[in-house]
Every structure is written in structure tokens, then in C-alpha cells.
Design a protein around this motif. Structure first.
Motif, PDB file in Angstrom:
ATOM      1  N   TRP A 136       2.114  42.882  14.891  1.00 43.82           N
ATOM      2  CA  TRP A 136       1.793  42.044  13.734  1.00 43.82           C
ATOM      3  C   TRP A 136       1.693  40.568  14.094  1.00 43.82           C
ATOM      4  N   LYS A 137       2.690  40.046  14.794  1.00 44.28           N
ATOM      5  CA  LYS A 137       2.704  38.609  15.088  1.00 44.28           C
ATOM      6  C   LYS A 137       1.499  38.184  15.909  1.00 44.28           C
ATOM      7  N   GLU A 138       1.019  39.080  16.765  1.00 45.63           N
ATOM      8  CA  GLU A 138      -0.102  38.743  17.654  1.00 45.63           C
ATOM      9  C   GLU A 138      -1.447  38.774  16.942  1.00 45.63           C
ATOM     10  N   VAL A 139      -1.563  39.561  15.872  1.00 46.61           N
ATOM     11  CA  VAL A 139      -2.900  39.756  15.264  1.00 46.61           C
ATOM     12  C   VAL A 139      -2.980  39.349  13.798  1.00 46.61           C
ATOM     13  N   LYS A 140      -1.897  38.899  13.198  1.00 45.44           N
ATOM     14  CA  LYS A 140      -1.899  38.699  11.742  1.00 45.44           C
ATOM     15  C   LYS A 140      -2.944  37.696  11.259  1.00 45.44           C
ATOM     16  N   ASP A 141      -3.363  36.774  12.145  1.00 40.96           N
ATOM     17  CA  ASP A 141      -4.369  35.786  11.746  1.00 40.96           C
ATOM     18  C   ASP A 141      -5.790  36.201  12.116  1.00 40.96           C
ATOM     19  N   ARG A 142      -5.948  37.410  12.623  1.00 39.94           N
ATOM     20  CA  ARG A 142      -7.303  37.842  13.027  1.00 39.94           C
ATOM     21  C   ARG A 142      -7.572  39.294  12.643  1.00 39.94           C
TER      22      ARG A 142
END
Length: 259
Positions: A136-142
Motif C-alpha cells: 500500500w505505502k509504495e503504490v497508494k499515490d499511483r
């Protein structure tokens, strides 16, 4: 709620060829079980019988029983699609759908099962599944970017998130780290350790250290020779398989003397 798997007298055929012979094994709920053994000994074939994936190959069939908490997955009238939603599969190479966004990749299995969910429900499910896969932390903005834009290790965790989203009881993994670098492998191994809190996990691996690190129990499969069926040779606590095996062929394999 994860469930136990009991396999009784299982034989697997491709046409007339018997690929796996007489496997009886109990796989405990909420644990990690590793399948090890040389190439061609039936580990992956046997793994695929646990959620009826092998049936997609023409003329493949099984004899025997696979019970999920007592329910026969091969019983009359049992829908293989339902079985595969209860028992998810993560493959050797990460296989996100390349044209789909990260978000749609997570929801793909849910949509395949014709489950209608609202936007807010799907948002929650995407976040929960990606958190469950430590992504989640790695992709939440994309989330709207293509899943194919992620690194190999991230793609594999995306595939695990996709499996989790369907809310299975069991997750099968067929050499999930064989295409990954050591750092990505470590991330997936850490994730496997967390998944057993909620799921029954079964992993096929050629990496002895990995089996020793991630599993509570290990099953060693072997084959007498080319054209012979694979057999389950020994199944025990992982520490016993690696430190105190009962069978000589197990000892030879885990010590690197063959295979």
C-alpha cells in the motif's frame, strides 16, 4: 477463516501418464507448508490439484480426495470456479494484467466472480488487500497507473494482493520468488510469514533456505526415474526434514548431494 486441507490417496494423470502417485497428506490451517524436491517430481502438479487448476490442461484428471475442512473439492456438483475463489494461486512469474491499473488488478478476481461492489467498498477492498500484501505505502499515490510499471517484486506482491482480495481461505504459491532478486525475495518471504496469521499457505520452492525460513512443515517429493510418477517421500516438521530426516533420499536432497 483459513481451513485445513486433507488429501487422501491422490493420483494425478495427464492422459495415460500418471504424474503423481498415492499422495496422502494433511496441511494444517494457518500455517506455511513447503513442497520441495527435484524438478519433474510432481510438486507443482500436485499443488495445482489443490484448487483444481490442473483441470485446465486437456485430459488431466485426478483419482482420490482433496478435502477442505471435510468438504470434498472433487465431489459431485462442486464448481471449480468456487474452489479457486476459496483457494487462491500465485504463480512463478508475476502476472499482473498489463493493460489494467494497479487498482483494477487488485479487483480483477472479484469482478471475475461477478461480485458487485460499490465504489467505497472497492476502495476499502483495494486498500485492505494492498496493505495485506505490504504494498500500500509504495503504490497508494499511483493506483490508476498500470500494474506493469511496477518492479518485479512489487508485481509479485500485487498478484498476492489480487489473490487476497477474493478473500480465500488458502493461498497456493508456485515458486513465487524464483524470478525475483534477493531483496524482493526477502519482502515476499516476510509477507508469507504474515499471511499465515489469516491464511493456510502452501509454497513450492527449489530454494532449500527459503523452505527452512518460511515453513512450519515440509513435504519432500521425489521420482524414481524419468517417466515414473512423483511420490511424497517424507512429510514432517521443517526442522526435522532439514536436521533429522528419516529417509536417506531426503537427507541426500537437503544436503545437496543430488537434485
Amino acid at each position: 477463516m483459513s481451513k485445513r486441507i486433507d488429501v487422501q490417496d491422490l493420483n494425478v494423470f495427464y492422459g495415460d501418464f500418471k504424474a503423481v502417485e498415492d499422495v496422502t497428506i494433511r496441511i494444517e490451517a494457518r500455517s506455511v507448508t513447503a513442497f520441495i524436491g527435484p524438478s519433474g517430481c510432481g510438486k507443482s502438479t500436485f499443488l495445482r490439484t489443490l484448487n483444481r487448476m490442473h483441470e485446465v490442461i486437456p485430459r488431466a484428471r485426478v483419482e482420490g480426495k482433496v478435502l477442505l475442512d471435510g468438504d470434498d473439492l472433487y465431489g459431485a456438483g462442486v464448481d471449480p470456479v468456487t474452489v479457486r475463489s476459496q483457494i487462491g494461486m500465485v504463480f512463478q512469474r508475476p502476472n499482473p494484467f498489463p493493460t489494467m491499473s494497479i487498482r483494477d488488478n487488485v479487483l480483477a478476481g472479484v469482478k471475475l466472480n461477478n461480485k458487485r461492489i460499490s465504489r467505497s467498498e472497492s476502495d476499502n477492498l483495494v486498500e485492505r488487500s494492498l496493505r495485506g500484501a505490504n504494498l500500500w505505502k509504495e503504490v497508494k499515490d499511483r493506483l490508476e497507473k498500470p500494474g506493469s510499471g511496477l518492479s518485479g517484486g512489487q508485481q509479485q506482491r500485487l498478484c498476492i494482493a489480487r489473490a487476497i482480495a477474493v478473500q480465500p481461505e488458502v493461498i497456493l504459491m508456485d515458486e513465487p520468488c524464483s524470478a525475483l532478486d534477493p531483496i524482493s525475495t526477502l519482502a515476499v518471504e516476510d509477507l508469507i510469514d504474515e499471511l499465515k496469521d489469516n491464511y493456510t499457505v502452501v509454497i513450492v520452492t527449489h530454494n532449500m533456505q527459503q523452505a527452512a525460513r518460511v515453513s512450519e512443515k515440509t513435504a519432500f517429493f521425489n521420482i524414481a526415474g524419468t517417466g515414473e510418477p512423483g511420490r511424497l517421500i517424507e512429510y514432517s516438521e521443517t526442522t526435522d526434514i532439514f536436521n533429522n530426516p528419516k529417509e536417506k533420499s531426503t537427507e541426500d536432497y537437503v544436503s545437496g548431494r543430488f537434485g
